[in-house]
Design an enzyme around this catalytic site. Structure first.
Site, PDB file in Angstrom:
ATOM      1  N   THR A   1       0.940  -1.095   0.049  1.00  0.00           N
ATOM      2  CA  THR A   1       0.056  -0.035  -0.051  1.00  0.00           C
ATOM      3  C   THR A   1       0.749   1.201   0.031  1.00  0.00           C
ATOM      4  O   THR A   1       0.561   2.413  -0.512  1.00  0.00           O
ATOM      5  CB  THR A   1      -0.937   0.109   1.170  1.00  0.00           C
ATOM      6  OG1 THR A   1      -1.593  -1.202   1.199  1.00  0.00           O
ATOM      7  CG2 THR A   1      -2.037   1.350   1.115  1.00  0.00           C
TER       8      THR A   1
ATOM      9  N   THR B   1       1.305  -4.383   4.279  1.00  0.00           N
ATOM     10  CA  THR B   1       1.231  -4.635   5.343  1.00  0.00           C
ATOM     11  C   THR B   1       0.653  -6.201   5.831  1.00  0.00           C
ATOM     12  O   THR B   1       0.850  -6.721   6.941  1.00  0.00           O
ATOM     13  CB  THR B   1       0.179  -3.724   6.232  1.00  0.00           C
ATOM     14  OG1 THR B   1      -0.851  -3.681   5.497  1.00  0.00           O
ATOM     15  CG2 THR B   1       0.892  -2.381   6.090  1.00  0.00           C
ATOM     16  N   ASP B   2      -0.003  -6.729   4.888  1.00  0.00           N
ATOM     17  CA  ASP B   2      -0.613  -8.133   5.213  1.00  0.00           C
ATOM     18  C   ASP B   2       0.207  -9.076   5.937  1.00  0.00           C
ATOM     19  O   ASP B   2      -0.040  -9.593   6.606  1.00  0.00           O
ATOM     20  CB  ASP B   2      -1.275  -8.551   3.696  1.00  0.00           C
ATOM     21  CG  ASP B   2      -2.809  -8.158   3.622  1.00  0.00           C
ATOM     22  OD1 ASP B   2      -3.091  -7.094   4.239  1.00  0.00           O
ATOM     23  OD2 ASP B   2      -3.482  -9.081   3.221  1.00  0.00           O
TER      24      ASP B   2
ATOM     25  N   LYS C   1       0.440  -7.892  13.054  1.00  0.00           N
ATOM     26  CA  LYS C   1      -0.923  -6.881  12.433  1.00  0.00           C
ATOM     27  C   LYS C   1      -1.905  -7.212  13.180  1.00  0.00           C
ATOM     28  O   LYS C   1      -2.392  -8.462  13.007  1.00  0.00           O
ATOM     29  CB  LYS C   1      -0.912  -7.166  10.977  1.00  0.00           C
ATOM     30  CG  LYS C   1      -1.771  -6.126  10.307  1.00  0.00           C
ATOM     31  CD  LYS C   1      -1.854  -6.126   8.721  1.00  0.00           C
ATOM     32  CE  LYS C   1      -3.115  -5.132   8.202  1.00  0.00           C
ATOM     33  NZ  LYS C   1      -3.117  -5.203   6.688  1.00  0.00           N
TER      34      LYS C   1
END
Lengths: 424, 424
Positions: free
Chosen positions: B94, B170-171, B247
């Site tokens: 992202t 970020t996943d 996360k």
């Protein structure tokens, strides 16, 4: 000298004095509940024990059997005041555990009667009856045990119980709470409670959790809830909705947390006062409805980078009827998994997407991968916990054989598992 | 009129005025970084745009290619002061994303150069060079991509980089951070950074995260870390150890949390000040050591009640070399899984136990089930996160073919993944 459960005793060890009531204890050991709510265990040959007040009831002397045991609390403390009726159903777990001297490890062997004897304050809150449903560690709970427990709960409600307490091991308590949430529409509180420390350990949380659970069982919160320590202090318990709760720590007393929702409320340990933070279904608001039937052939698959998508094919080949994916972030798996999602949904196997983030909402409309997953027939689990999504899927597939009906039930909020969308 | 990246412009829309610097923008759209740090995107045919200050650099006009691009920041603001050299390696995600008008969803297509152009403040912190390693969404990262990235990091350090920034989706950032933590012993900071909101959204967190990452890259924290928003405000970023980060929210800017550890520290966005909370390895404290090699045939299996133990046999039959169990509570699976654990370890397949509670420490010595699991050869993952445990297992099995050596490496704290026991 023999001491009985409930006897008040003084114990002297190395010059320190402990006073409290005798709890169920192993041979050669004595465990007492002290006035501060903590329990302490002692080897009987190393301490001096004096009987202070002999109002204990007779111990049942030996291994508990799985026989049904009835109400023991004749001596209601406030005559004239009719107490609500609460059934304590025990399934095993730490709140009802003791040390197994075969292995030195802890097993679950106490009955509801043992708990009532160990925690005399309970008798001031309700008129209890105890019933042993099973005596297994919670990691061994299965769909059969959920259905047996649900049936017993329904029987007790039909039999006039004003509230139900279920003692349960903490490991899989969230799964059982979810299963009961989907299977039973209840007019009375159904409260699951457990302990993170076995009752023979000084820092046991059993007594406070059980007392708070009893307060909720006689309250107007007619939901399936989990009542456990809210902090590491003995100040209050939290009341978690059965579909929104998760064990978030291996050992802390305040391990249980509501995820993607506030707790329904709290119970003050000292005053018994209940404060609520969310809407809830009130006592008597809906009639009792029992909807048993769960499909065990469902699986939760946690995606990790580079994981082979053949795992999905394994479940398809194995005749599984539904799959929950625990994806990354907003609910993603790698693009090489997408054809297998398609294969599953082509075979009328619902695929529900949840997130390993746990917090937040799945949204597969933002990134290409998610869109491709939706195109392949995956359903967004919204903000449902992965574990709750699995139990819901089992229940939905136990209710209908129609794929489209299952899909639309899976998209619906059936028992508080999906909260209305606030952010996408 | 054409505007270039870095140009300062005024945009008027419906009577409201926005000022800022032009960021990389899609055809027909203009995205600016405003003075408050937020970005705003506009359709160019609906707004009036005025050039205020034309010091922008030329846009590269069109799709980015995967070619290596070199340092763009000639105009260092403090002549005379030699800035540290930092390499920005971009992998996609992202922080480097834009909207794909094929599907309307977001894909990752920006290069390090685009980021430098969009965030001019970066050039005050270091002398950057950019390099595109891959351009994939993070759910598609795999062992091959980890190794390619690790090689590039090592090359840059050998080439004189004083710090490394890796832009990453970020996943799966936590998995990549863990992989680099095991593969590289580093004398300089290696910082992973990403964004929870794409740069074309007004609430994007890209700029603050990138600036904080740059501060850490030039600091003395010679560890693999993840630097992301510490709160939902734009006040500070947290510096998480690569093996202890997870996360924990699908969409919040402060989604990343250190689990079972404090963060290494924080970076104040305004002052750039770094505060540290844990011990850390200091710049230059150890020489560069590259230990590539990972075994992809490892799986993470999350246990759920009533799950068929045949899933373990599936992996054994499939030639998998290691398994991580994500058990309940202190690290339990149902007793019917124990014989399959035995079968795996009899086949020299290590089985590491972690907990789906995430917080807290696995301890299989308390309850009978855990003891039986240990007897069957399972290894306690202590307080290692399940995801980190999987990456560690892949790495350990990439380093040695000796079962006993693998077992003893798995028991050791290799890169901060196990913290010393404080409670059992």
């Amino acid at each position: 000298m023999e001491f009985k459960q409930g006897d008040r005793v003084r114990i002297e060890k190395n010059g320190t004095v402990y006073e409290g009531r005798v709890m169920p204890s192993m041979e050669g050991y004595i465990t007492i509940k002290m006035d501060n709510g903590y329990n302490a265990g002692f080897s009987t040959d190393r301490v001096k024990i004096t009987l202070l007040e002999g109002n204990g009831e007779s111990t049942n002397g030996g291994e508990n059997s799985a026989k049904e045991s009835r109400e023991t609390g004749e001596e209601v403390t406030k005559p004239g005041k009719k107490l609500p009726k609460v059934a304590i159903l025990s399934t095993g777990g730490t709140i009802a555990s003791k040390v197994d001297y075969r292995t030195g490890a802890v097993t679950s062997q106490f009955t509801a009667d043992d708990i009532l004897a160990a925690i005399p304050e309970l008798k001031e809150i309700a008129d209890f009856k105890g019933r042993v449903i099973s005596s297994i560690l919670s990691e061994n709970m299965d769909v059969g045990a959920w259905e047996k427990l649900a049936s017993a709960v329904v029987e007790e409600i039909k039999d006039g119980a004003d509230g139900i307490i279920i003692t349960h091991g903490t490991d899989t308590m969230m799964y059982t709470a979810a299963a009961l949430s989907f299977m039973i529409e209840t007019p009375v509180p159904i409260v699951l409670v457990g302990s993170q420390r076995s009752a023979d350990r000084p820092s046991s949380d059993s007594a406070m959790n059980a007392i708070c659970a009893a307060r909720v069982a006689v309250s107007d919160i007619a939901e399936v809830s989990v009542v456990m320590h809210g902090t590491t202090s003995d100040d209050y318990c939290e009341i978690h909705r059965g579909t929104k709760v998760r064990k978030m720590h291996t050992s802390r007393r305040d391990a249980f947390k509501s995820i993607n929702s506030l707790p329904i409320g709290t119970v003050d340990y000292n005053t018994g006062e209940i404060k609520t933070f969310t809407n809830y279904i009130k006592r008597g608001e809906r009639p009792l409805k029992f909807k048993p039937g769960m499909e065990p052939k469902c699986a939760l698959v946690k995606f990790t980078p580079d994981a082979d998508p053949d795992i999905l094919d394994y479940y398809i080949r194995g005749g599984y009827r539904g799959l929950v994916l625990e994806g990354t972030g907003l609910g993603h798996v790698s693009t090489k998994w997408v054809p297998l999602i398609q294969k599953a949904t082509d075979s009328k196997i619902p695929v529900v997407v949840t997130s390993q983030c746990l917090n937040g909402r799945v949204c597969d409309r933002v990134y290409n991968t998610g869109r491709d997953m939706l195109k392949a027939g995956a359903i967004e689990g919204e903000d449902t916990l992965p574990e709750t999504a699995l139990v819901k899927l089992m229940w939905v597939l136990g209710q209908t054989d129609e794929y489209n009906e299952a899909i639309s039930m899976l998209r619906e909020n059936l028992s508080g598992e999906i909260t209305e969308c606030c952010f996408k």
